[in-house]
Write a protein that holds these residues in place. Structure first.
Motif, PDB file in Angstrom:
ATOM      1  N   GLN A  40      48.042  32.318  58.035  1.00  0.00           N
ATOM      2  CA  GLN A  40      49.242  31.725  58.533  1.00  0.00           C
ATOM      3  C   GLN A  40      50.246  32.058  58.794  1.00  0.00           C
ATOM      4  O   GLN A  40      50.586  33.659  58.468  1.00  0.00           O
ATOM      5  CB  GLN A  40      49.969  30.180  57.913  1.00  0.00           C
ATOM      6  N   ALA A  78      53.936  31.857  61.291  1.00  0.00           N
ATOM      7  CA  ALA A  78      54.744  30.475  61.104  1.00  0.00           C
ATOM      8  C   ALA A  78      56.099  31.617  61.801  1.00  0.00           C
ATOM      9  O   ALA A  78      56.743  31.885  60.923  1.00  0.00           O
ATOM     10  CB  ALA A  78      54.986  29.649  60.519  1.00  0.00           C
ATOM     11  N   ASN A  79      56.455  31.761  63.059  1.00  0.00           N
ATOM     12  CA  ASN A  79      56.499  32.402  63.323  1.00  0.00           C
ATOM     13  C   ASN A  79      56.621  33.818  63.684  1.00  0.00           C
ATOM     14  O   ASN A  79      56.086  34.466  63.271  1.00  0.00           O
ATOM     15  CB  ASN A  79      58.332  32.041  63.245  1.00  0.00           C
ATOM     16  N   SER A 124      57.018  34.686  59.881  1.00  0.00           N
ATOM     17  CA  SER A 124      56.837  34.831  58.471  1.00  0.00           C
ATOM     18  C   SER A 124      55.246  34.465  58.520  1.00  0.00           C
ATOM     19  O   SER A 124      54.376  34.208  59.507  1.00  0.00           O
ATOM     20  CB  SER A 124      57.149  33.751  57.860  1.00  0.00           C
ATOM     21  N   VAL A 125      54.612  34.806  57.847  1.00  0.00           N
ATOM     22  CA  VAL A 125      52.502  35.058  57.338  1.00  0.00           C
ATOM     23  C   VAL A 125      52.707  35.105  55.841  1.00  0.00           C
ATOM     24  O   VAL A 125      53.463  34.872  54.853  1.00  0.00           O
ATOM     25  CB  VAL A 125      52.399  36.600  58.079  1.00  0.00           C
ATOM     26  N   ILE A 126      51.931  33.665  56.095  1.00  0.00           N
ATOM     27  CA  ILE A 126      50.421  34.251  55.076  1.00  0.00           C
ATOM     28  C   ILE A 126      49.487  34.734  55.120  1.00  0.00           C
ATOM     29  O   ILE A 126      48.719  34.484  55.903  1.00  0.00           O
ATOM     30  CB  ILE A 126      50.599  32.693  54.107  1.00  0.00           C
ATOM     31  N   ALA A 179      53.015  35.094  50.383  1.00  0.00           N
ATOM     32  CA  ALA A 179      54.433  34.499  51.924  1.00  0.00           C
ATOM     33  C   ALA A 179      55.159  36.193  51.856  1.00  0.00           C
ATOM     34  O   ALA A 179      55.724  36.219  51.291  1.00  0.00           O
ATOM     35  CB  ALA A 179      54.690  33.043  51.309  1.00  0.00           C
ATOM     36  N   LEU A 180      55.091  36.215  53.036  1.00  0.00           N
ATOM     37  CA  LEU A 180      55.921  37.241  53.150  1.00  0.00           C
ATOM     38  C   LEU A 180      57.177  37.027  54.596  1.00  0.00           C
ATOM     39  O   LEU A 180      55.869  36.115  55.602  1.00  0.00           O
ATOM     40  CB  LEU A 180      55.046  38.538  54.087  1.00  0.00           C
ATOM     41  N   GLY A 181      58.112  36.943  54.250  1.00  0.00           N
ATOM     42  CA  GLY A 181      59.411  36.104  54.843  1.00  0.00           C
ATOM     43  C   GLY A 181      58.641  37.538  56.678  1.00  0.00           C
ATOM     44  O   GLY A 181      58.604  38.446  56.349  1.00  0.00           O
ATOM     45  N   ALA A 182      60.283  37.080  57.316  1.00  0.00           N
ATOM     46  CA  ALA A 182      59.785  38.007  58.744  1.00  0.00           C
ATOM     47  C   ALA A 182      59.806  39.395  58.334  1.00  0.00           C
ATOM     48  O   ALA A 182      59.400  40.206  58.820  1.00  0.00           O
ATOM     49  CB  ALA A 182      60.627  37.513  59.778  1.00  0.00           C
ATOM     50  N   ALA A 219      59.284  41.208  55.315  1.00  0.00           N
ATOM     51  CA  ALA A 219      58.811  42.131  54.852  1.00  0.00           C
ATOM     52  C   ALA A 219      57.178  41.933  55.581  1.00  0.00           C
ATOM     53  O   ALA A 219      56.909  42.739  55.825  1.00  0.00           O
ATOM     54  CB  ALA A 219      58.311  40.633  53.513  1.00  0.00           C
ATOM     55  N   ARG A 253      53.948  26.194  61.376  1.00  0.00           N
ATOM     56  CA  ARG A 253      55.153  25.927  62.264  1.00  0.00           C
ATOM     57  C   ARG A 253      56.291  24.831  62.554  1.00  0.00           C
ATOM     58  O   ARG A 253      57.287  25.266  62.173  1.00  0.00           O
ATOM     59  CB  ARG A 253      54.545  27.480  63.564  1.00  0.00           C
ATOM     60  N   PHE A 301      58.012  28.189  50.927  1.00  0.00           N
ATOM     61  CA  PHE A 301      57.720  29.290  52.344  1.00  0.00           C
ATOM     62  C   PHE A 301      57.973  28.787  53.777  1.00  0.00           C
ATOM     63  O   PHE A 301      58.914  29.205  55.234  1.00  0.00           O
ATOM     64  CB  PHE A 301      56.332  29.597  52.318  1.00  0.00           C
ATOM     65  N   ASP A 332      62.461  28.611  54.305  1.00  0.00           N
ATOM     66  CA  ASP A 332      62.605  30.650  54.261  1.00  0.00           C
ATOM     67  C   ASP A 332      63.732  30.492  55.287  1.00  0.00           C
ATOM     68  O   ASP A 332      64.232  31.286  55.464  1.00  0.00           O
ATOM     69  CB  ASP A 332      61.271  31.135  54.358  1.00  0.00           C
ATOM     70  N   PRO A 365      64.722  40.171  51.587  1.00  0.00           N
ATOM     71  CA  PRO A 365      63.471  39.978  52.833  1.00  0.00           C
ATOM     72  C   PRO A 365      62.385  38.788  51.361  1.00  0.00           C
ATOM     73  O   PRO A 365      62.093  39.646  50.680  1.00  0.00           O
ATOM     74  CB  PRO A 365      62.299  40.819  53.048  1.00  0.00           C
ATOM     75  N   PHE A 366      61.681  37.735  51.920  1.00  0.00           N
ATOM     76  CA  PHE A 366      60.852  36.938  50.937  1.00  0.00           C
ATOM     77  C   PHE A 366      59.271  37.027  50.856  1.00  0.00           C
ATOM     78  O   PHE A 366      58.578  37.702  51.693  1.00  0.00           O
ATOM     79  CB  PHE A 366      60.860  35.726  51.428  1.00  0.00           C
ATOM     80  N   ILE A 367      59.211  37.405  49.802  1.00  0.00           N
ATOM     81  CA  ILE A 367      58.416  38.221  48.880  1.00  0.00           C
ATOM     82  C   ILE A 367      57.304  37.628  48.148  1.00  0.00           C
ATOM     83  O   ILE A 367      58.076  37.048  47.264  1.00  0.00           O
ATOM     84  CB  ILE A 367      57.661  38.956  49.525  1.00  0.00           C
ATOM     85  N   MET A 368      56.402  36.232  48.089  1.00  0.00           N
ATOM     86  CA  MET A 368      55.992  35.104  46.769  1.00  0.00           C
ATOM     87  C   MET A 368      54.451  35.524  46.831  1.00  0.00           C
ATOM     88  O   MET A 368      53.881  34.775  48.186  1.00  0.00           O
ATOM     89  CB  MET A 368      56.642  34.502  47.020  1.00  0.00           C
ATOM     90  N   LEU A 378      51.496  32.445  46.424  1.00  0.00           N
ATOM     91  CA  LEU A 378      51.297  31.408  46.636  1.00  0.00           C
ATOM     92  C   LEU A 378      50.455  31.146  45.536  1.00  0.00           C
ATOM     93  O   LEU A 378      49.323  31.300  45.431  1.00  0.00           O
ATOM     94  CB  LEU A 378      50.896  31.093  48.193  1.00  0.00           C
TER      95      LEU A 378
END
Ligand SMILES: Nc1nc2c(ncn2[C@@H]2O[C@H](COP(=O)(O)OP(=O)(O)OP(=O)(O)O)[C@@H](O)[C@H]2O)c(=O)[nH]1
Ligand SMILES: [Mg+2]
Lengths: 74, 148, 682
Positions: free
Chosen positions: A43, A45-46, A48-50, A59-62, A64, C302, C394, C397, C500-503, C505
């Motif tokens: 995925q 989204a903007n 961010s990616v999965i 899930a990684l934010g922009a 990361a 998105r 997510f 985020d 930054p966001f790392i998780m 799922l």
């Protein structure tokens, strides 16, 4: 080599480098996002990616996602 | 494609119908909620109507994707159906709760309100679609190809 | 709790060691979300919280199991991906593993994802404590066509491997037997060792020899293992040794880039071993497209992601109120019946007042709302079990990031709608201290279940048909104030970006109705217990204050309650609260339900409460609105306050959190009062 944040949904890629050395880079390492590993972008989204690596999904934010440099695979 | 009860082409056509149905149901709920039309057999409910329109957008995306991208069609249809059915279940519980409350407080209540939510009408249409698509989704996940 | 990694004073704290021969202490360790707590519950017959997302457990829970003459003490640890520990919950797990000297560590491995789990195994095997591996979720592995050769795994790792299904309890007896067998031998056995490259091995030997001859290491670490940890970059250990004035060869003398290279080589060596073992023992029979990928495709879309989440919330909100309503009316009628019975029995007026005003009025008016709270817990637990929660984090985020919060904070926020206490604890999963502090300050603005009774009561009495909308507005208002506070603190105090966001799922799972109902029951029972003790106690105090001094009219301004209320009331005069409301607010500090309880007591009983509120001339809809807003935002309850103090680790920040809440409550309630009057006047 492009940042992971520029890949598209469905792309497969191989990690070529991780930028930075802080805790964040180490966290990526512990999750198995290491040089040479193959991942699938499931995925986008903007920025961010999965991604899927083997059986795990992350899930990684922009921020990361832009630290992970990858090479696209066919 | 021969082993599923609902062939893709039928299911695909059905998706189009459900898209229209949810859209109309949502629109009517909103219009009735806003007081533009009255006396329909549909509960006035503006937020609910918006949610229906959202679901119809999901179905619509599925229809558009279906032309070139089978897995995309499957995933959007599946989630849209799932949401619609779950929400229809919730709507029955919500209306049922309100109905019971009125009864217990000794007031007049019409049992028909329980099933007059627009979600339920749209939900009934989506049931066959849901079963068809889950079957395909399941086959995708068990080694088969989504693009037959 | 809020210290950055590497700066803890307590991180190598000593644990007690003396114990009985037949006592066995084991730790349950493993990656997040592999079923540690589920196994713990089956082992010890308890009901700790489980959920399908990483980071459910954030503190150590202890339990016991008696097997013949052995008494096994089991500790359930928070999940961790490695022993490096960058978040407080991981630090808790690491410290327990490295310093508490258990008799054995049971590593729970998710059978559907062996390779990633084995990374942690390679670290656990080095500590020097016997390890037992529990291969969990074998039911799911079978379903997905994954076959695992447990014997091969056992042979390769040289530690016992037991297959279990924690959820059904399958294989638990065998696991317990294995644990007893392993611990009775009192040696770590001879587990598989990681083969380091020549240069790393040399460093390990050198540093190990140096440490062995110079110092006593914290937590009885072996010098060899300490050397490996130093090479891997354990800042905490490095600092501890530094404080002893040691200059460690290589670590203190080489440049950072070289050390990073070594750390990375060790990391790769671990993955290499994990891969090697997986290749020989795990076989996957189906090449598959994952259905989860297809579902994620839509749910995390998105554009559609956020609207889908909001619609789910809308229905959850509707269900909490409407579906619970008939029960609420039913309970009200039961209490009405009690009151009638009591009125018909001849009894001492003092006793009657105690029963009618104190018990039925106070406790009854709170109990009425139990069905709503039960349904709320049910919905939250379904949400937690499906795996959707992590996706919601997510999806949110980017929004969270733009208001200066970490995407992961979204999970504590959602939990906060049930109860703020576990929500505040859940901030332990955040890496950066700034993110944690901002999240903790904003969590109390999430309207917890205990505030619901206040809204339902006041909105019902003063807003009639619009009650639902008013309540919805309050929830949204809480979120808006949280957003505003986050923005202010991020802009003015903690400048910079959230980390930054790392998780990870979790997989999607169909929620089981039985499990969710069970969960609701335990949560609800806790609530009832609290209602029984705290709320009843608080309400009794209010009743006594309203009755004393002897001879005054019950609940009048001359009673003690009246005197206290009137003394404080001028503070709240700008908001239009009367003294009864003020007394409610004061006692609401014990628990927010007590607000309704004390009003029930002061206004003469559950039956009468609604009509007397409506009849009170000092109460208008706008005052009621201001009051609800104030209750929403002011002090968190005592329990939440305790946890805030514990997690903040400083009184200063606790004070700031409280002060900020009261300030916001006052300002926003004032605005609500005047905006409300303006709208009604217009
Ligand atoms: N099918 C199946 N599901 C399981 C099994 N064991 C655990 N689960 C589910 O896995 C999820 C995670 O379980 P937990 O016990 O909360 O996991 P945990 O390891 O304690 O997670 P953290 O506390 O976050 O580290 C829950 O939804 C459980 O119901 C099992 O043997 N089979
Ligand atoms: Mg747990």
């Amino acid at each position: 080599m492009v940042p992971l944040s520029l890949m598209r949904t469905g792309d497969k890629a191989v990690v070529r480098a991780i930028q930075g050395t802080g805790h964040l880079a180490k966290t990526l390492g512990q999750l198995g996002i290491i040089i040479g590993i193959e991942l699938t972008v499931i995925q986008k989204a903007n920025q961010s990616v999965i991604v899927r690596i083997g059986e795990s999904r992350y899930a990684l934010g922009a921020g990361a996602a832009s630290m992970v440099l990858v090479e696209a695979q066919k | 494609m021969s082993d599923t009860t609902y062939p893709h082409s039928y299911l695909y056509g059905w998706t189009t119908i459900v898209t229209l149905a949810t859209f109309v149901a949502g629109l009517l709920s909103i219009l009735e909620g806003a007081g533009f039309i009255t006396g329909l057999f549909i509960l006035p409910d503006i937020p609910g109507g918006c949610i229906l329109v959202l679901i119809s957008a999901l179905f619509g995306t599925a229809v558009v994707k279906g032309k070139i991208d089978r897995p995309g069609w499957i995933s959007f249809t599946y989630i849209a159906c799932l949401l619609l059915l779950v929400f229809a279940g919730c709507a029955i519980l919500v209306e049922g709760g309100d109905y019971l409350t009125l009864i217990m407080e000794g007031e007049e209540a019409d049992i028909i309100t329980i099933i007059s939510s627009a979600f339920i009408w749209a939900g009934i249409l989506a049931i066959p679609l849901f079963f068809g698509v889950s079957k395909i989704l399941y086959r995708c996940s068990c080694g088969g190809e989504c693009n037959e | 709790m809020l210290l950055e990694p590497g700066q803890q004073a307590w991180c190598w704290s000593k644990h007690k060691n003396e114990r009985n021969m037949n006592d066995i202490r084991i730790l349950l360790a493993g990656n997040p979300n592999v079923g540690k707590t589920t196994l713990f519950n089956s082992l010890c017959g308890v009901h700790q919280h489980t959920g399908n997302y990483p980071g459910v457990t954030v503190e150590i829970k202890e339990g016991k199991r008696q097997v013949n003459e052995h008494s096994i003490t089991v500790s359930d640890l928070p999940g961790t991906y490695s022993l490096s520990a960058f978040t407080p919950d991981e630090q808790v797990a690491r410290d327990a593993l490295l310093t508490s000297r258990p008799d054995a560590v049971v590593q729970i491995i998710d059978a559907t994802n062996v390779e990633r789990n084995l990374f942690l195994t390679t670290q656990l095997l080095e500590i020097g404590i016997p390890v037992v591996i529990a291969l969990n979720m074998c039911d799911l592995a079978d379903e997905q066509g994954i076959t695992i050769d447990a014997e091969c795994l056992e042979k390769n790792l040289k530690v016992p491997v037991v297959r279990i299904v924690a959820r059904t309890g399958e294989g638990i007896e065998e696991l317990v037997d294995t644990i007893i067998r392993v611990t009775s031998s009192k040696t770590p056995g001879n587990p598989r060792e990681l083969e380091y490259s020549h240069s790393i091995a040399t460093h390990v030997t050198e540093i190990g020899a140096f440490l062995g001859s110079h110092t006593s290491l914290p937590g009885n670490l072996s010098p060899q293992y300490a050397a490996i940890r130093l090479l891997e970059g354990d800042e905490c250990l490095e600092k501890t040794l530094h404080d002893q004035g040691l200059v460690i060869p290589f670590i203190d003398t080489s440049d950072p880039a070289e050390r990073d290279g070594i750390a990375e080589d060790i990391l790769l060596a671990r993955y290499h071993l994990a891969e090697e073992i997986t290749t020989c023992s795990v076989r996957c029979t189906m090449g598959r497209v994952m259905p989860a990928d297809l579902i994620d495709h839509v749910l995390t879309h998105r554009i559609f992601g956020i609207p889908i989440f909001l619609s789910c919330m809308w229905f959850a909100f509707q269900l909490t109120f409407s579906a619970a309503n008939p029960f609420l009316v039913g309970i009200e009628q039961i209490f009405g019946y009690f009151t009638e019975v009591m009125n018909s029995i001849d009894m001492d007026p003092f006793v009657r007042s105690f029963l009618a005003d104190g018990v039925i009025g106070g406790v009854g008016s709170v109990l009425v709302f139990v069905p709503n709270i039960f349904i709320m817990f049910l919905l939250l637990s379904i949400l937690e079990d499906t795996g959707y929660l992590a996706r919601a984090a997510f999806v949110m985020d980017r929004l969270m990031h733009s208001i200066g919060l970490h995407g992961r904070s979204f999970i504590p926020f959602l939990i906060g709608f049930g109860c703020n206490v576990p929500a505040i604890m859940a901030t332990r999963t955040l890496q950066s201290r700034a993110d944690r502090i901002i999240t903790i300050i904003t969590i109390p603005f999430m309207s917890c279940a205990a505030r619901l009774p206040v809204y339902i009561l006041f909105a019902g009495v003063f807003f009639g048909a619009a009650a639902g909308n008013v309540i919805f507005f309050l929830y949204v208002l809480g979120i808006l104030v949280a957003v505003l506070s986050a923005l202010i603190f991020r802009r003015l105090v903690f400048k910079g970006e959230p980390s930054p966001f790392i998780m990870e799922l979790p997989p999607y799972r169909r929620p089981s109705g039985y499990a969710a109902a069970l969960h609701m029951w335990y949560k609800g029972r806790e609530y009832l217990k609290r209602a029984g003790i705290v709320i009843f106690g608080g309400v009794l105090v209010v009743w006594a204050l309203a009755t004393l001094p002897a001879g005054v009219e019950y609940g009048s301004a001359e009673s003690l309650a009246g005197i206290i209320g009137e003394a404080v009331q001028p503070l709240f005069a700008p908001l239009g609260f009367n003294w009864q409301l003020v007394v409610g607010l004061i006692f609401g500090f014990i628990a927010k339900e007590v607000v309704v309880g004390s009003l029930g007591t002061l206004y003469g009983g559950e039956e009468m409460l609604e009509s007397s509120l409506a009849a009170d001339p000092t109460l208008t809809p706008v005052v009621a609105l201001a009051f609800m807003v104030f209750v929403l935002l002011y002090l968190p309850c005592v329990a939440a306050l305790g946890v805030i103090r514990q997690e903040m680790g400083s009184w200063r920040w606790t004070g700031i959190a409280i002060g900020w809440g009261i300030l916001m409550a006052y300002i926003v309630a004032y605005i609500a009062l005047h905006a409300g009057s303006f709208i009604i006047g217009a």
